[in-house]
Scaffold this motif. Structure first.
Motif, PDB file in Angstrom:
ATOM      1  N   TYR A 138       0.849  -1.203   0.000  1.00 13.31           N
ATOM      2  CA  TYR A 138       0.000   0.000   0.000  1.00 13.31           C
ATOM      3  C   TYR A 138       0.873   1.237   0.000  1.00 13.31           C
ATOM      4  CZ  TYR A 138      -3.627  -3.256   1.491  1.00 13.31           C
ATOM      5  OH  TYR A 138      -4.499  -4.294   1.563  1.00 13.31           O
ATOM      6  N   ASP A 139       0.382   2.336  -0.667  1.00 21.13           N
ATOM      7  CA  ASP A 139       1.140   3.559  -0.396  1.00 21.13           C
ATOM      8  C   ASP A 139       0.259   4.603   0.281  1.00 21.13           C
ATOM      9  OD1 ASP A 139      -0.322   4.327  -2.530  1.00 21.13           O
ATOM     10  OD2 ASP A 139       1.348   5.141  -3.715  1.00 21.13           O
ATOM     11  N   ASP A 140      -0.811   4.116   0.930  1.00 21.73           N
ATOM     12  CA  ASP A 140      -1.666   5.027   1.685  1.00 21.73           C
ATOM     13  C   ASP A 140      -2.051   4.336   2.996  1.00 21.73           C
ATOM     14  OD1 ASP A 140      -3.731   6.396   2.791  1.00 21.73           O
ATOM     15  OD2 ASP A 140      -4.799   6.771   0.915  1.00 21.73           O
ATOM     16  N   LYS A 179      -4.386   4.979   5.160  1.00 17.98           N
ATOM     17  CA  LYS A 179      -5.835   4.757   5.323  1.00 17.98           C
ATOM     18  C   LYS A 179      -6.234   3.418   4.686  1.00 17.98           C
ATOM     19  CE  LYS A 179      -7.320   8.792   7.176  1.00 17.98           C
ATOM     20  NZ  LYS A 179      -6.018   9.258   7.598  1.00 17.98           N
ATOM     21  N   GLU A 180      -5.783   3.189   3.441  1.00 16.07           N
ATOM     22  CA  GLU A 180      -6.141   1.944   2.745  1.00 16.07           C
ATOM     23  C   GLU A 180      -5.638   0.739   3.532  1.00 16.07           C
ATOM     24  OE1 GLU A 180      -4.951   1.684  -1.360  1.00 16.07           O
ATOM     25  OE2 GLU A 180      -5.515   3.786  -1.723  1.00 16.07           O
ATOM     26  N   TYR A 181      -4.380   0.869   4.020  1.00 12.02           N
ATOM     27  CA  TYR A 181      -3.794  -0.241   4.789  1.00 12.02           C
ATOM     28  C   TYR A 181      -4.642  -0.522   6.024  1.00 12.02           C
ATOM     29  CZ  TYR A 181      -0.629  -2.753   7.925  1.00 12.02           C
ATOM     30  OH  TYR A 181      -0.087  -3.663   8.797  1.00 12.02           O
ATOM     31  N   LEU A 182      -5.018   0.527   6.755  1.00  8.95           N
ATOM     32  CA  LEU A 182      -5.786   0.326   7.988  1.00  8.95           C
ATOM     33  C   LEU A 182      -7.190  -0.214   7.684  1.00  8.95           C
ATOM     34  CD1 LEU A 182      -4.564   3.384  10.091  1.00  8.95           C
ATOM     35  CD2 LEU A 182      -3.964   0.985  10.427  1.00  8.95           C
ATOM     36  N   ASN A 183      -7.751   0.187   6.540  1.00  9.34           N
ATOM     37  CA  ASN A 183      -9.057  -0.389   6.147  1.00  9.34           C
ATOM     38  C   ASN A 183      -8.918  -1.898   5.975  1.00  9.34           C
ATOM     39  OD1 ASN A 183     -10.223   2.054   6.195  1.00  9.34           O
ATOM     40  ND2 ASN A 183     -10.127   2.419   3.975  1.00  9.34           N
ATOM     41  N   TRP A 184      -7.857  -2.299   5.250  1.00 10.26           N
ATOM     42  CA  TRP A 184      -7.619  -3.743   5.069  1.00 10.26           C
ATOM     43  C   TRP A 184      -7.450  -4.407   6.444  1.00 10.26           C
ATOM     44  CZ3 TRP A 184      -2.978  -6.167   6.588  1.00 10.26           C
ATOM     45  CH2 TRP A 184      -2.974  -7.568   6.381  1.00 10.26           C
ATOM     46  N   VAL A 187       8.853   7.589   7.066  1.00 18.03           N
ATOM     47  CA  VAL A 187       8.488   7.710   8.485  1.00 18.03           C
ATOM     48  C   VAL A 187       7.498   8.857   8.650  1.00 18.03           C
ATOM     49  CG1 VAL A 187       9.378   8.524  10.717  1.00 18.03           C
ATOM     50  CG2 VAL A 187      10.509   6.638   9.544  1.00 18.03           C
ATOM     51  N   GLU A 188       7.802   9.996   8.001  1.00 20.68           N
ATOM     52  CA  GLU A 188       6.897  11.137   8.143  1.00 20.68           C
ATOM     53  C   GLU A 188       5.585  10.873   7.398  1.00 20.68           C
ATOM     54  OE1 GLU A 188       8.731  14.933   7.256  1.00 20.68           O
ATOM     55  OE2 GLU A 188      10.564  14.359   8.298  1.00 20.68           O
ATOM     56  N   ARG A 189       5.680  10.166   6.254  1.00 16.34           N
ATOM     57  CA  ARG A 189       4.497   9.988   5.427  1.00 16.34           C
ATOM     58  C   ARG A 189       3.491   9.013   6.035  1.00 16.34           C
ATOM     59  NH1 ARG A 189       6.546   9.238   0.245  1.00 16.34           N
ATOM     60  NH2 ARG A 189       5.404   7.384  -0.386  1.00 16.34           N
ATOM     61  N   TYR A 190       4.001   7.911   6.605  1.00 19.23           N
ATOM     62  CA  TYR A 190       3.084   6.848   7.026  1.00 19.23           C
ATOM     63  C   TYR A 190       2.836   6.788   8.536  1.00 19.23           C
ATOM     64  CZ  TYR A 190       4.247   5.311   2.295  1.00 19.23           C
ATOM     65  OH  TYR A 190       4.454   5.258   0.944  1.00 19.23           O
ATOM     66  N   PHE A 191       3.709   7.421   9.336  1.00 19.77           N
ATOM     67  CA  PHE A 191       3.532   7.296  10.785  1.00 19.77           C
ATOM     68  C   PHE A 191       2.862   8.521  11.399  1.00 19.77           C
ATOM     69  CE2 PHE A 191       7.357   4.178  11.344  1.00 19.77           C
ATOM     70  CZ  PHE A 191       6.548   3.138  10.911  1.00 19.77           C
ATOM     71  N   ILE A 192       2.763   9.637  10.629  1.00 17.67           N
ATOM     72  CA  ILE A 192       2.184  10.845  11.218  1.00 17.67           C
ATOM     73  C   ILE A 192       0.853  11.128  10.525  1.00 17.67           C
ATOM     74  CG2 ILE A 192       2.520  13.329  11.582  1.00 17.67           C
ATOM     75  CD1 ILE A 192       5.532  12.811  11.651  1.00 17.67           C
ATOM     76  N   ASP A 193      -0.176  11.380  11.322  1.00 15.83           N
ATOM     77  CA  ASP A 193      -1.487  11.662  10.750  1.00 15.83           C
ATOM     78  C   ASP A 193      -1.431  12.999  10.015  1.00 15.83           C
ATOM     79  OD1 ASP A 193      -4.156  12.688  10.422  1.00 15.83           O
ATOM     80  OD2 ASP A 193      -4.829  11.094  11.791  1.00 15.83           O
ATOM     81  N   PRO A 194      -1.734  13.018   8.689  1.00 10.65           N
ATOM     82  CA  PRO A 194      -1.525  14.249   7.918  1.00 10.65           C
ATOM     83  C   PRO A 194      -2.386  15.400   8.419  1.00 10.65           C
ATOM     84  CG  PRO A 194      -2.654  12.553   6.602  1.00 10.65           C
ATOM     85  CD  PRO A 194      -2.218  11.895   7.867  1.00 10.65           C
ATOM     86  N   ILE A 195      -3.545  15.087   9.047  1.00 10.06           N
ATOM     87  CA  ILE A 195      -4.441  16.171   9.449  1.00 10.06           C
ATOM     88  C   ILE A 195      -4.107  16.671  10.856  1.00 10.06           C
ATOM     89  CG2 ILE A 195      -6.872  16.816   9.853  1.00 10.06           C
ATOM     90  CD1 ILE A 195      -7.190  14.249   7.706  1.00 10.06           C
ATOM     91  N   THR A 196      -4.070  15.734  11.829  1.00 10.82           N
ATOM     92  CA  THR A 196      -3.833  16.193  13.210  1.00 10.82           C
ATOM     93  C   THR A 196      -2.355  16.385  13.509  1.00 10.82           C
ATOM     94  OG1 THR A 196      -3.600  13.954  14.034  1.00 10.82           O
ATOM     95  CG2 THR A 196      -5.820  14.858  13.990  1.00 10.82           C
ATOM     96  N   LYS A 197      -1.469  15.908  12.635  1.00 14.24           N
ATOM     97  CA  LYS A 197       0.001  15.956  12.852  1.00 14.24           C
ATOM     98  C   LYS A 197       0.428  15.154  14.087  1.00 14.24           C
ATOM     99  CE  LYS A 197       1.125  18.773   9.415  1.00 14.24           C
ATOM    100  NZ  LYS A 197       0.148  18.183   8.467  1.00 14.24           N
ATOM    101  N   GLN A 198      -0.472  14.294  14.607  1.00 13.17           N
ATOM    102  CA  GLN A 198      -0.113  13.465  15.761  1.00 13.17           C
ATOM    103  C   GLN A 198       0.456  12.134  15.259  1.00 13.17           C
ATOM    104  OE1 GLN A 198      -0.215  14.203  19.100  1.00 13.17           O
ATOM    105  NE2 GLN A 198      -0.593  16.229  18.233  1.00 13.17           N
ATOM    106  N   PRO A 199       1.347  11.494  16.038  1.00 16.96           N
ATOM    107  CA  PRO A 199       1.864  10.195  15.592  1.00 16.96           C
ATOM    108  C   PRO A 199       0.748   9.143  15.591  1.00 16.96           C
ATOM    109  CG  PRO A 199       2.617  10.690  17.810  1.00 16.96           C
ATOM    110  CD  PRO A 199       1.953  11.926  17.301  1.00 16.96           C
ATOM    111  N   MET A 200       0.783   8.235  14.606  1.00 16.92           N
ATOM    112  CA  MET A 200      -0.216   7.155  14.573  1.00 16.92           C
ATOM    113  C   MET A 200       0.329   5.902  15.230  1.00 16.92           C
ATOM    114  SD  MET A 200      -1.384   7.825  10.669  1.00 16.92           S
ATOM    115  CE  MET A 200      -2.713   6.661  10.616  1.00 16.92           C
ATOM    116  N   VAL A 201       1.606   5.937  15.656  1.00 16.58           N
ATOM    117  CA  VAL A 201       2.202   4.758  16.300  1.00 16.58           C
ATOM    118  C   VAL A 201       2.663   5.160  17.697  1.00 16.58           C
ATOM    119  CG1 VAL A 201       2.979   3.631  14.187  1.00 16.58           C
ATOM    120  CG2 VAL A 201       4.420   5.346  15.237  1.00 16.58           C
ATOM    121  N   ASN A 202       2.814   4.176  18.609  1.00 19.70           N
ATOM    122  CA  ASN A 202       3.289   4.483  19.966  1.00 19.70           C
ATOM    123  C   ASN A 202       4.780   4.254  20.146  1.00 19.70           C
ATOM    124  OD1 ASN A 202       0.348   2.801  20.675  1.00 19.70           O
ATOM    125  ND2 ASN A 202       0.524   4.998  20.944  1.00 19.70           N
ATOM    126  N   SER A 203       5.361   3.390  19.299  1.00 21.47           N
ATOM    127  CA  SER A 203       6.825   3.280  19.304  1.00 21.47           C
ATOM    128  C   SER A 203       7.235   2.682  17.965  1.00 21.47           C
ATOM    129  CB  SER A 203       7.335   2.429  20.480  1.00 21.47           C
ATOM    130  OG  SER A 203       6.916   1.101  20.340  1.00 21.47           O
TER     131      SER A 203
END
Length: 1360
Positions: free
Chosen positions: A289-291, A293-298, A362-378
């Motif tokens: 996947y290069d998005d 959202k799509e990955y998390l939907n799967w 790392v910046e593209r897939y681990f940071i939420d583009p809208i809230t700028k918050q990390p989507m991972v905990n480590s």
């Protein structure tokens, strides 16, 4: 990665993996109950003593029959073996089809070429090869080997393809008319790429872009040249695609186009299948996947995943992977980690990149583009490389920027690349040194912590989830275990840490955490009360000798909780043993406040046993030590452990040097608890050990502000006499004043340092000036010495005025690379002098130079103080430095330093140079008073990313500031730098000159010296370069500025004989700079084999004598690079001295010989350290001088026990046939004016500026309890010097007795503030006398004995 393939592990049902009873005792004796004598872990150096015994034969494929077809032979050389399976598959499928041609292939790993036989077989394979392929060849010595092997055959070969590697190897490329022979000349387009992108990551990324667009353009160019270039680019696409299909088409294309025998045949091939350059991959997902959202939907629709995994409360772990492993199908270790994390209930987002820059993804897939918050905990990086830049060059600032944006813990797991699992388990080194340089040191610069994979997957995953949980738990529910140290074991020493007021710091940390919402119930009102509660057992009477007991653990509970308890019995017998136990239970000392536990880490346990101190390998931790950590992890259930200050003994326990396995004690002890560690900013080397061996996030703290030592008592009187001599010397009073100066100097014991004429002797006016000049120069040296005053408290930065002395010293160094001139040299210029000349003159005692130097020093202090005053408010705090500075720089007239200088003789100083210098000092001042020590701790406890930064000496490298960074060392391959080599030459030349003067004009034949880890980090390898210059070699850097080679300097250029060396590397240096030990050993052996006269090459002279005596080869006899056995540290002399557990000096010397006689051998670098005691003793017996370096004002000879612990002066005297004592020297590069002094001069200087200096001891006593211990420690270390070198004068002990014992008021202060340490002080005085180091009056001794019994009673609580 490669060697994981050699022992594939699949996951059966997950149950078997999550049961935690596997335990790798592969290098403990099999039956633990038998009384075995083998204290020593065996290191099986299998085969050739190199790191890897894999053989290229496993990568050789020969077609069964050629069926009359032409055979095409392909030879490849790569960094790691991930291409092995897909290349093999490609060749087998081509051979099955039996069209066009049959293929023969053989592959080599770069590392295997160290072995002579393997290298010969590569050369032989090339003789009849058609095609050569090379990729990722970045280790210089091996790159040169590949180059010379291929060059011989290049013209004959049909095609040579080299993908990103060092330019030397890239130039071998040849496809028809396409070549890269211009690479490295400025007009070549590839070179432009190299130049634009300093980091190899940028280079690889530009190359990927180029690869995408070029074939389209080149297709339409008619010339052959363009077609050949297009073929090269297509080849690169095929190679990076890496799947068996891509490689089949790659081989078809190259052989069809370039193998003459197949030229006429039409061979069809398809275009490369291109994969995403970056994206998200999961082994169960239908595609990449290069998005997100799509990955998390799967992910949400997965049938195999339970609800817990899909819930929004599951921890989310990010993985960073290398695309080449995914496309070549070598991803079993990736799959294992993903499955294990999911089995533990964590969601996984695995991202990959095709290039070497992972910061974008790392910046593209681990940071939420809208809230700028990390989507991972480590995040766990499984690439094994730095985040940006792979094996060649790194861009750490870019990596840090990406990780700071992301802001979560970053863990680096190191896969085994160069060894098989067996080799790793049996090796005492642990990870292969090349791998340590590429994959441990470099990720540390990004702020990662390292882990070894394989059977360790489960632990890696648990640790990642535990770090992630810090982000998810609330502050009120988080449990923190603060661990303090007590060294040497004594109640007066609880809370020991370098430069730190531990209890006041803990108190300030806890107050802060409490305000922040942590549960710290029942915290006392003051830090003194806190000490009382931790140190005294409240149940017993008030002054009991026991610490407070937090928990009693019975033996059964201990054995259940501690899986490795059995392994400790070999050294300590059955639990509970007699350390930290009451005979039935194991005792955990400390005190709990709400969710915070303050505990006392037990000590090594063998410091009081002289027999154990003699073992060459250190003993395992004792039961009490293990019980402490079992309690913290499993009973108190800590979410994080905070080790408080530099440093404890956990990370120095036996085990591998780097890349721990389950049987390494540091790994077993720390378990899976996130480890946060406060470490002194000036000690990056031991901080790195804590990182590598106990997975710590090391947070730096400031060392106390420095001040000048100043003058007191007789020394002050002397300086007044000298001032009156200067104004009255031409009147008749000159001779009279000089005789007062001489008698006062003798009372101050300066006659040992300066040749003084007899009192009353007639001397001429010129001689009078010289005597006064020499005394004056000595006094100035004492006065201007820098001292750290008092102890630091975490979260209390120095005030601006406290920073003045530090700034003056920062200003005293030239910084040519930044265009900054030193203040003293700017001032000397106005007098038409070079500052170096002034230094030289002053050292010789030329009166007018001593006076000029003093004026320069005073003026520097004045100008800097004037500047600092202008940037501070009434309270002495620095206010908005930048605004104040701009207003200052706006108007040339009111610059405070110009105002100050206008009233001195230096008013004509160069304004432009001053402006540049003070702008830099303004920046430094901001950094010194900034404070993030508490902030960084809170970030770590909240599971955020702590910004990494270098450790070292703030005066040499102000980038160390502000503190509160995750501290790291440096890239080990970057030292020694050119500047370090320059400074080293100066010191070596002065040392040899000094020795010639003291030794009847003869050069020393051998110098025995010490290499320290921290010193080489601070000075960028100065002492390393000193060794090179003594034997007459210079380091050579490669294209990337890394030092991996040396060349001999000719005897003409050297202008003197080559001096032999015996190098004792500290255990920490051995761990951090194994590559540099390899380099030094190669250098010494190369020099020993030079065909030169023996009177010009002492290395050769001694090696030949020793080879003859011992009947060994010259190379072996030339072993000169020694240290401890792998996983052991120090010679233990320090432990013996601190605990008074030694009988006589011979016993100390035996400790040194038995622990320090392990040699490093560059011919078999994989065996680690091997004992070569005979050669070690013979080499030491030729030493004419011993030598150590002091490189920063914060640590001097008597501040720490390490220096005398490594001093072989008396030992060499015992080993020498003539029984002559070698000269002992100390080089002091703490100021711009480098000095070489004798050891006894340095000990005297140290005593005068610290132990006997009211400014120093009052500064210490202002810290109360800890201060008394600091005074006692200095005296104990002085006894250490008497024991190892005999270079301490009697008056030092006598004056100390006068200062601390004869002064009633002082004596009572010491006794009441910390009776335990005061008792130790008395004991040390008595011991110094008993061992014959201090000769004193009977009444002094009687008084000491009386006081001793008085303080004993006080401690036991008996009032008489």
């Amino acid at each position: 990665m490669a060697s994981l393939v050699s022992s594939p592990f699949t996951l059966p049902n997950t149950k078997s993996i999550t049961q935690r009873n596997y335990f790798l005792h592969s290098f403990l004796p099999k039956k633990l109950n038998q009384k075995q004598k083998s204290h020593k872990f065996k290191c099986n150096a299998i085969g050739n003593g190199l790191f890897t015994q894999t053989s290229p034969e496993v990568r050789r494929i020969v077609p069964e029959s050629s069926n009359g077809l032409h055979t095409v032979k392909v030879v490849y050389v790569v960094l790691e073996a991930q291409y092995q399976s897909s290349l093999t598959a490609a060749v087998q499928s081509l051979n099955l089809n039996k069209e066009y041609a049959s293929f023969q292939v053989v592959g080599y790993l770069v590392e295997e070429l160290r072995d002579e036989n393997t290298y010969k077989s590569l050369c032989k394979d090339l003789e009849d090869a058609n095609i050569f392929i090379g990729s990722l060849i970045f280790v210089e010595e091996l790159a040169l080997k590949v180059k010379s092997a291929v060059e011989k055959e290049r013209d004959r070969l049909d095609a040579v393809l080299v993908f990103p590697s060092m330019p030397e190897v890239m130039r071998l490329n040849k496809l028809g008319s396409f070549s890269m022979s211009q690479l490295g000349q400025s007009k070549s387009p590839f070179f432009q790429l190299f130049k634009k992108n300093k980091s190899s990551a940028g280079f690889a990324d530009s190359m990927l872009k180029l690869v995408r667009t070029l074939p389209k353009v080149l297709k339409y160019l008619p010339s052959d040249k363009a077609q050949d270039a297009r073929m090269y680019i297509l080849s690169l696409q095929f190679w990076l695609g890496g799947s068996p299909d891509n490689l089949v088409n790659f081989l078809k294309m190259i052989s069809g186009s370039y193998v003459p025998a197949l030229k006429g045949t039409k061979i069809e091939y398809s275009d490369p299948v291109l994969y995403l350059d970056t994206g998200i991959w999961h082994p169960l997902a239908p595609c990449m996947y290069d998005d997100v959202k799509e990955y998390l939907n799967w992910y949400g629709t997965r049938r195999d995943a339970n609800e817990k995994l899909k819930s929004s409360n599951a921890p989310v772990i990010g993985l960073v992977l290398q695309r080449s492993h995914i496309v070549t199908g070598d991803e079993s270790h990736y799959v294992a980690v993903i499955m294990e994390l999911e089995a533990k209930g964590a969601k996984v987002i695995p991202i990959f990149a095709g290039g070497l820059d992972f910061s974008g993804p790392v910046e593209r897939y681990f940071i939420d583009p809208i809230t700028k918050q990390p989507m991972v905990n480590s995040v766990i990086s499984l690439t094994g490389f730095a985040l940006v830049g792979g094996p060649a060059r790194q861009d750490h600032p870019r990596a840090i920027e990406a990780l700071m944006k992301l802001g979560v813990p970053y863990i680096v797991a190191v896969p085994l690349v160069f060894q098989t699992t067996e080799e790793w388990l049996n090796s005492t080194l642990g990870l292969h040194p090349i791998q340590v340089a590429l994959q441990v040191a470099l990720p540390e610069l990004d702020g990662g912590k390292s882990h070894a994979l394989h059977k360790r997957v489960e632990q890696l995953c648990t640790r990642a989830i535990n770090w992630a949980n810090l982000k998810r738990k609330t502050k009120a529910e988080k449990r923190v275990a603060i661990t303090v140290f007590s060294f040497p074991p004594d109640k007066g020493n609880v809370g020991t840490a370098a430069y730190l007021n531990v209890f006041s710091s803990i108190y300030s940390v806890l107050k802060d955490l409490k305000e922040d919402g942590y549960n710290v119930e029942g915290l006392p009102e003051t830090s003194e009360a806190l000490i009382e509660e931790v140190i005294h057992d409240k149940e017993a009477q008030f002054s009991s000798p026991n610490l407070n007991i937090a928990y009693k653990m019975n033996v059964k509970e201990y054995q259940t909780l501690t899986t490795y308890a059995k392994a400790l019995e070999e050294n300590w017998g059955k639990p509970p043993g007699n350390l930290n136990s009451d005979g039935e239970n194991l005792l955990v000392y400390g005190k709990q406040y709400g969710n915070v536990f303050i505990g006392v880490q037990p000590t090594f346990g063998y410091e009081g046993d002289p027999m154990r101190l003699l073992f060459s390998k250190s003993a395992s931790p004792h039961h009490g030590f293990a019980a402490y950590y079992s309690y913290v992890e499993k009973i108190f259930k800590a979410d994080a452990v905070l080790h408080f200050g530099t440093h404890g003994s956990l990370e120095f326990m036996p085990g591998k040097q780097v890349g721990m396995s389950d049987a390494c004690f540091p790994d077993s002890l720390i378990g899976n608890i996130p480890n946060v560690y406060y470490y002194a900013a000036n000690n990056p080397s031991e901080a790195t050990i804590a990182k590598r061996r106990s997975y710590a996030n090391t947070i730096s703290y400031l060392t106390p502000p420095a001040e000048n030592a100043g003058l007191y008592k007789g020394l002050k009187q002397l300086s007044e006499l000298i001032a009156s001599y200067q104004s009255l010397k031409d009147t008749g009073r000159g001779p009279q004043i000089v005789s007062s100066i001489i008698s006062t100097a003798k009372q101050c014991n300066l006659d040992k340092d300066v040749d003084l004429p007899e009192e009353g002797a007639e001397i001429s006016a010129k001689e009078r000036d010289l005597v006064v000049g020499k005394v004056y120069s000595k006094i100035m040296e004492i006065e201007s010495r820098l001292l750290p005053c008092g102890l630091h408290v975490i979260g209390e930065p120095p005030s601006a005025m406290e920073a003045v002395a530090t700034l003056v010293n920062i200003a005293a160094l030239d910084r040519p690379e930044e265009g900054i001139f030193a203040l003293p040299s700017i001032l000397a210029e106005t007098m038409g002098r070079e500052i170096e000349d002034v230094y030289r003159g002053s050292d010789k005692g030329v009166l007018k130079d001593v006076e000029l130097l003093r004026q320069i020093t005073d003026t520097s202090r004045g100008a800097v103080s004037a500047f600092v005053e202008k940037t501070t408010n009434e309270k002495g705090q620095v206010v908005n430095v930048s605004d104040k500075i701009t207003s200052i720089f706006g108007f040339g007239i009111n610059e405070p330093w110009i105002n100050y200088l206008s009233n001195t003789k230096f008013y004509r100083a160069d304004r432009e140079k001053l402006r540049v210098l003070f702008q830099f000092l303004g920046e430094c001042l901001k950094l010194i008073v900034a404070d993030n020590e508490l902030g960084a701790l809170k970030q770590a406890l909240e599971g955020k990313y702590v910004e990494p930064g270098p450790g070292g000496d703030p005066i040499r490298n102000p980038k160390v500031l502000p503190t509160g960074k995750n501290i790291h060392a440096l890239d080990p391959q970057s030292i020694p730098t050119a500047a370090a080599l320059q400074s080293a030459k100066v010191v070596v030349d002065r040392l040899l000159e000094r020795q010639k003067i003291d030794n009847g004009g003869k050069y020393p034949e051998t110098v025995a010296l010490v290499l320290w880890g921290t010193d080489n980090i601070k000075t960028y390898g100065e002492s390393l370069a000193q060794v090179m210059w003594m034997i007459g070699v210079r380091p050579i850097t490669d294209t990337f500025g890394r030092v991996n080679r040396v060349e001999a300097v000719s005897l003409e250029e050297l202008g003197r004989p080559r001096v032999d060396v015996v190098v004792n590397c500290s255990g920490v240096f051995r761990d951090l700079f194994i590559n540099q030990m390899n380099l030094l050993d190669r250098a010494v052996k190369m020099v020993a084999e030079l065909d030169e006269p023996e009177d010009q090459n002492y290395v050769r002279k001694h090696a030949l004598e020793q080879a003859k005596t011992l009947g060994v080869e010259v190379r072996e006899a030339a072993s000169r690079i020694y240290s401890n056995a792998s996983g052991s540290y120090s010679s233990n002399i320090n432990l013996a001295v601190e605990n008074s557990s030694w009988n006589d000096e011979k016993q100390l010397q035996d400790m040194y010989l038995s622990r320090k006689s392990f040699a490093f051998d560059c011919d078999a670098p994989g065996t680690g350290m091997t004992e070569k005691r005979q050669i070690f003793e013979m080499a030491l017996s030729t030493a004419d001088a011993t030598f150590q370096n002091l490189d920063s004002s914060e640590i001097s000879l008597t501040d720490v026990s390490h220096y005398f612990d490594s001093d072989p002066t008396n030992l060499v005297q015992n080993l020498r046939k003539d029984g002559k004592k070698p000269s002992a020297y100390i080089a002091d590069t703490t100021t711009a004016n480098a000095q070489v002094r004798t050891l006894s001069e340095t000990v005297r200087l140290d005593a005068r500026t610290k132990l006997l200096n009211p400014k120093w001891y009052e500064g210490m006593l202002s810290s109360g309890y800890e201060g008394v211990r600091e005074i006692e420690k200095r005296l104990t270390n002085t006894v250490g010097w008497s024991a190892t070198s005999g270079q301490v004068d009697n008056w030092v002990y006598e004056e100390a007795n006068t200062t601390f014992i004869k002064d009633e008021e002082m004596l009572n202060r010491l006794m009441n503030t910390n009776p335990n340490s005061f008792r130790k002080l008395l004991q040390t005085f008595l011991e110094a006398n008993g061992r014959g180091y201090w000769d004193t009056s009977e009444e002094n001794l009687e008084r000491l004995k009386e006081l001793y019994s008085e303080v004993e009673d006080k401690i036991e609580g008996i009032d008489r």
